[in-house]
Write a protein that holds these residues in place. Structure first.
Motif, PDB file in Angstrom:
ATOM      1  N   LEU A  52       0.808  -1.213   0.000  1.00 16.05           N
ATOM      2  CA  LEU A  52       0.000   0.000   0.000  1.00 16.05           C
ATOM      3  C   LEU A  52       0.845   1.269   0.000  1.00 16.05           C
ATOM      4  O   LEU A  52       0.464   2.271  -0.607  1.00 16.05           O
ATOM      5  CB  LEU A  52      -0.950   0.005   1.201  1.00 16.05           C
ATOM      6  N   GLU A  53       1.976   1.243   0.664  1.00 15.04           N
ATOM      7  CA  GLU A  53       2.805   2.457   0.698  1.00 15.04           C
ATOM      8  C   GLU A  53       3.414   2.747  -0.666  1.00 15.04           C
ATOM      9  O   GLU A  53       3.913   3.858  -0.909  1.00 15.04           O
ATOM     10  CB  GLU A  53       3.910   2.326   1.736  1.00 15.04           C
ATOM     11  N   ASP A  54       3.361   1.776  -1.568  1.00 15.56           N
ATOM     12  CA  ASP A  54       3.915   1.989  -2.909  1.00 15.56           C
ATOM     13  C   ASP A  54       2.863   2.440  -3.912  1.00 15.56           C
ATOM     14  O   ASP A  54       3.175   2.630  -5.092  1.00 15.56           O
ATOM     15  CB  ASP A  54       4.565   0.692  -3.407  1.00 15.56           C
ATOM     16  N   ILE A  55       1.609   2.614  -3.473  1.00 17.20           N
ATOM     17  CA  ILE A  55       0.588   3.162  -4.367  1.00 17.20           C
ATOM     18  C   ILE A  55       0.840   4.660  -4.538  1.00 17.20           C
ATOM     19  O   ILE A  55       0.996   5.392  -3.565  1.00 17.20           O
ATOM     20  CB  ILE A  55      -0.828   2.943  -3.802  1.00 17.20           C
ATOM     21  N   ASP A  56       0.889   5.103  -5.780  1.00 17.42           N
ATOM     22  CA  ASP A  56       1.056   6.528  -6.063  1.00 17.42           C
ATOM     23  C   ASP A  56      -0.302   7.224  -6.026  1.00 17.42           C
ATOM     24  O   ASP A  56      -0.504   8.179  -5.284  1.00 17.42           O
ATOM     25  CB  ASP A  56       1.714   6.700  -7.426  1.00 17.42           C
ATOM     26  N   TYR A  57      -1.238   6.736  -6.846  1.00 12.10           N
ATOM     27  CA  TYR A  57      -2.584   7.300  -6.844  1.00 12.10           C
ATOM     28  C   TYR A  57      -3.571   6.253  -7.351  1.00 12.10           C
ATOM     29  O   TYR A  57      -3.197   5.216  -7.902  1.00 12.10           O
ATOM     30  CB  TYR A  57      -2.669   8.583  -7.691  1.00 12.10           C
ATOM     31  N   ILE A  58      -4.850   6.521  -7.132  1.00 11.03           N
ATOM     32  CA  ILE A  58      -5.928   5.657  -7.612  1.00 11.03           C
ATOM     33  C   ILE A  58      -6.591   6.349  -8.786  1.00 11.03           C
ATOM     34  O   ILE A  58      -6.933   7.535  -8.704  1.00 11.03           O
ATOM     35  CB  ILE A  58      -6.950   5.379  -6.495  1.00 11.03           C
ATOM     36  N   LEU A  59      -6.773   5.625  -9.878  1.00  8.02           N
ATOM     37  CA  LEU A  59      -7.414   6.171 -11.066  1.00  8.02           C
ATOM     38  C   LEU A  59      -8.832   5.615 -11.142  1.00  8.02           C
ATOM     39  O   LEU A  59      -9.029   4.405 -11.216  1.00  8.02           O
ATOM     40  CB  LEU A  59      -6.622   5.814 -12.320  1.00  8.02           C
ATOM     41  N   VAL A  60      -9.816   6.508 -11.143  1.00  3.16           N
ATOM     42  CA  VAL A  60     -11.226   6.120 -11.100  1.00  3.16           C
ATOM     43  C   VAL A  60     -11.903   6.555 -12.387  1.00  3.16           C
ATOM     44  O   VAL A  60     -11.761   7.698 -12.830  1.00  3.16           O
ATOM     45  CB  VAL A  60     -11.936   6.775  -9.898  1.00  3.16           C
ATOM     46  N   GLY A  61     -12.648   5.628 -12.998  1.00  2.00           N
ATOM     47  CA  GLY A  61     -13.399   5.956 -14.190  1.00  2.00           C
ATOM     48  C   GLY A  61     -12.542   6.374 -15.372  1.00  2.00           C
ATOM     49  O   GLY A  61     -13.013   7.017 -16.302  1.00  2.00           O
ATOM     50  N   GLY A  62     -11.263   5.992 -15.352  1.00 10.16           N
ATOM     51  CA  GLY A  62     -10.375   6.290 -16.467  1.00 10.16           C
ATOM     52  C   GLY A  62      -9.775   7.670 -16.466  1.00 10.16           C
ATOM     53  O   GLY A  62      -8.880   7.953 -17.269  1.00 10.16           O
ATOM     54  N   GLU A  63     -10.228   8.591 -15.578  1.00 13.48           N
ATOM     55  CA  GLU A  63      -9.714   9.950 -15.645  1.00 13.48           C
ATOM     56  C   GLU A  63      -9.669  10.692 -14.309  1.00 13.48           C
ATOM     57  O   GLU A  63      -9.038  11.753 -14.215  1.00 13.48           O
ATOM     58  CB  GLU A  63     -10.554  10.767 -16.638  1.00 13.48           C
ATOM     59  N   HIS A  64     -10.302  10.209 -13.302  1.00 11.21           N
ATOM     60  CA  HIS A  64     -10.313  10.902 -12.013  1.00 11.21           C
ATOM     61  C   HIS A  64      -9.200  10.349 -11.113  1.00 11.21           C
ATOM     62  O   HIS A  64      -9.094   9.143 -10.925  1.00 11.21           O
ATOM     63  CB  HIS A  64     -11.663  10.722 -11.325  1.00 11.21           C
ATOM     64  N   ILE A  65      -8.397  11.249 -10.545  1.00 18.09           N
ATOM     65  CA  ILE A  65      -7.250  10.858  -9.745  1.00 18.09           C
ATOM     66  C   ILE A  65      -7.527  11.085  -8.258  1.00 18.09           C
ATOM     67  O   ILE A  65      -7.981  12.157  -7.854  1.00 18.09           O
ATOM     68  CB  ILE A  65      -5.995  11.651 -10.139  1.00 18.09           C
ATOM     69  N   ILE A  66      -7.278  10.058  -7.465  1.00 18.42           N
ATOM     70  CA  ILE A  66      -7.312  10.177  -6.012  1.00 18.42           C
ATOM     71  C   ILE A  66      -5.895   9.945  -5.520  1.00 18.42           C
ATOM     72  O   ILE A  66      -5.342   8.839  -5.648  1.00 18.42           O
ATOM     73  CB  ILE A  66      -8.279   9.171  -5.366  1.00 18.42           C
ATOM     74  N   ASP A  67      -5.292  10.960  -4.955  1.00 16.41           N
ATOM     75  CA  ASP A  67      -3.918  10.869  -4.472  1.00 16.41           C
ATOM     76  C   ASP A  67      -3.851   9.977  -3.236  1.00 16.41           C
ATOM     77  O   ASP A  67      -4.744  10.021  -2.374  1.00 16.41           O
ATOM     78  CB  ASP A  67      -3.389  12.254  -4.131  1.00 16.41           C
ATOM     79  N   VAL A  68      -2.811   9.157  -3.134  1.00 13.78           N
ATOM     80  CA  VAL A  68      -2.667   8.253  -1.997  1.00 13.78           C
ATOM     81  C   VAL A  68      -1.384   8.551  -1.232  1.00 13.78           C
ATOM     82  O   VAL A  68      -1.395   8.843  -0.040  1.00 13.78           O
ATOM     83  CB  VAL A  68      -2.688   6.776  -2.448  1.00 13.78           C
TER      84      VAL A  68
END
Length: 385
Positions: free
Chosen positions: A368-384
């Motif tokens: 989990l600490e290596d996740i940069d961001y989550i991409l939702v719906g092909g274009e929305h970014i959730i920073d992690v």
């Protein structure tokens, strides 16, 4: 505040970037290529709920493979094969934190079942075990393309009525999951669950030995897999089934009771809950809109809290995605699909489907600490991170 990738690129003027168009690229690929080449990365933070102190991994399930071997099952290279790949040091450490090994086998009617390793979160449990049938009993490879599969429960244990719903029929053939309940004296209580079985790669499909992973999903809110208290898994045989047929080929029988208790005292640090702030996105293909409320990631699973409008196709069921985990090294983990197409599957019958699960097991180990961001719906970014 959530923003789209196209908005993140607005105002950037870079004249010397050439984006090749040999194939159509998603907005994610455009963002990845563009940001990578100009050395920029724009992301927007969304709220964390209970940010964890890092060490967690996501484990492979549906496509796991392992070498069926008589050697000692260790924490390193061979254990990596359980997940279909070699694990990094961080992944190996994490697997040790969220799992357990076993020391005892169970023998009944000449068959020996040897549990090897297990990993779990609150609602999901994965048990790797070895089956050694009596001499002369062959445990062959089966063809999933032809609809055959292994199970530790005979389909005769259920009666399917005309609309495809499942009703208990023969409890003596069913798997059983129980937990200890000590409030009013020690006693065992049944846990509701569903399960799946993955056959691991076998270097000799003509002998009497095979290895499996049993995947358990709890449907009970009275006990958790990785909490205190003993849990027991009981089954009564091994069968080869075929989709749509209700009487599997019986390979062996017995009474196999395995103590599977696993108490992860640091389990609260292995769960990430993200407020998605009612993020909405539209599926043009089937004309429905998803509103995403919350994302929960554990070492085994992603679970979504979402609502959806009705798709324009009766056999399409929204799953809350597409969702991808984009790692710091640039790799991508496919976390959740956009929808389930019931018409694309022969079994269960498409008309019997009334909904789909809100969770999905990951197909590769992820820290989990290596996740940069989550991409939702092909274009929305959730920073992690």
């Amino acid at each position: 505040m959530e923003r789209k990738i196209s908005e993140l690129l607005d105002g950037l003027s870079v004249d010397d970037i050439e984006l090749k168009s040999a194939y159509m690229m998603s907005t994610h690929r455009i963002k990845e290529k563009t940001m990578g080449r100009i050395g920029a990365k724009n992301k927007v933070n969304l709220k964390w709920l209970g940010r964890v102190a890092a060490v967690a991994a996501v484990l492979a399930t549906m496509t796991v493979t392992v070498f069926a071997a008589d050697t000692v099952f260790n924490e390193g290279a061979l254990f990596g094969n359980f997940f279909g790949m070699m694990l990094s040091d961080k992944q190996i450490e994490l697997v040790g934190d969220i799992g357990r090994t076993f020391e005892e086998s169970v023998t009944s009617n000449g068959t020996t079942i040897t549990p090897i390793r297990a990993v779990a979160d609150e609602d999901h449990y994965f048990l790797h075990l070895r089956v050694e049938a009596p001499e002369g009993v062959v445990l062959p490879d089966v063809s999933e393309e032809d609809g055959y599969y292994y199970d530790f429960e005979n389909s005769k244990s259920y009666y399917y009525n005309v609309n495809g719903s499942k009703v208990p029929h023969d409890s003596n053939r069913r798997m059983k999951l129980q937990y200890e309940f000590n409030m009013y004296g020690e006693s065992l209580h049944n846990m509701g669950f569903n399960h799946g079985v993955t056959v691991l790669a076998d270097d000799d499909p003509t002998d009497n030995v095979k290895e499996f992973v049993i995947r358990l999903h709890s449907e009970s809110n009275l006990a958790i897999f990785n909490g205190p208290g003993q849990k027991y898994l009981t089954f009564y045989g091994l069968y080869i089934q075929r989709w749509g047929q209700y009487d599997g080929q019986e390979l062996l029988t017995g009474v196999f009771n395995i103590s599977i208790g696993l108490n992860d005292e640091n389990r609260e640090n292995a769960r990430l809950v993200i407020d998605a702030d009612d993020l909405s996105y539209y599926n043009e293909e089937y004309d429905f809109t998803v509103t995403l409320h919350e994302i929960t990631i554990t070492p085994l699973t992603i679970t979504l809290d979402f609502t959806s409008t009705t798709p324009n196709n009766t056999y399409i069921f929204a799953k809350g995605g597409p969702i991808q985990l984009v790692m710091k090294d640039g790799s991508i983990v496919e976390a959740m699909e956009a929808y389930y197409d019931a018409a694309a599957h022969d079994w269960p019958h498409p008309d019997s489907i009334v909904g789909v699960a809100d969770y999905s097991n990951f197909k590769e180990p992820v820290v989990l600490e290596d996740i940069d961001y989550i991409l939702v719906g092909g274009e929305h970014i959730i920073d992690v991170n």
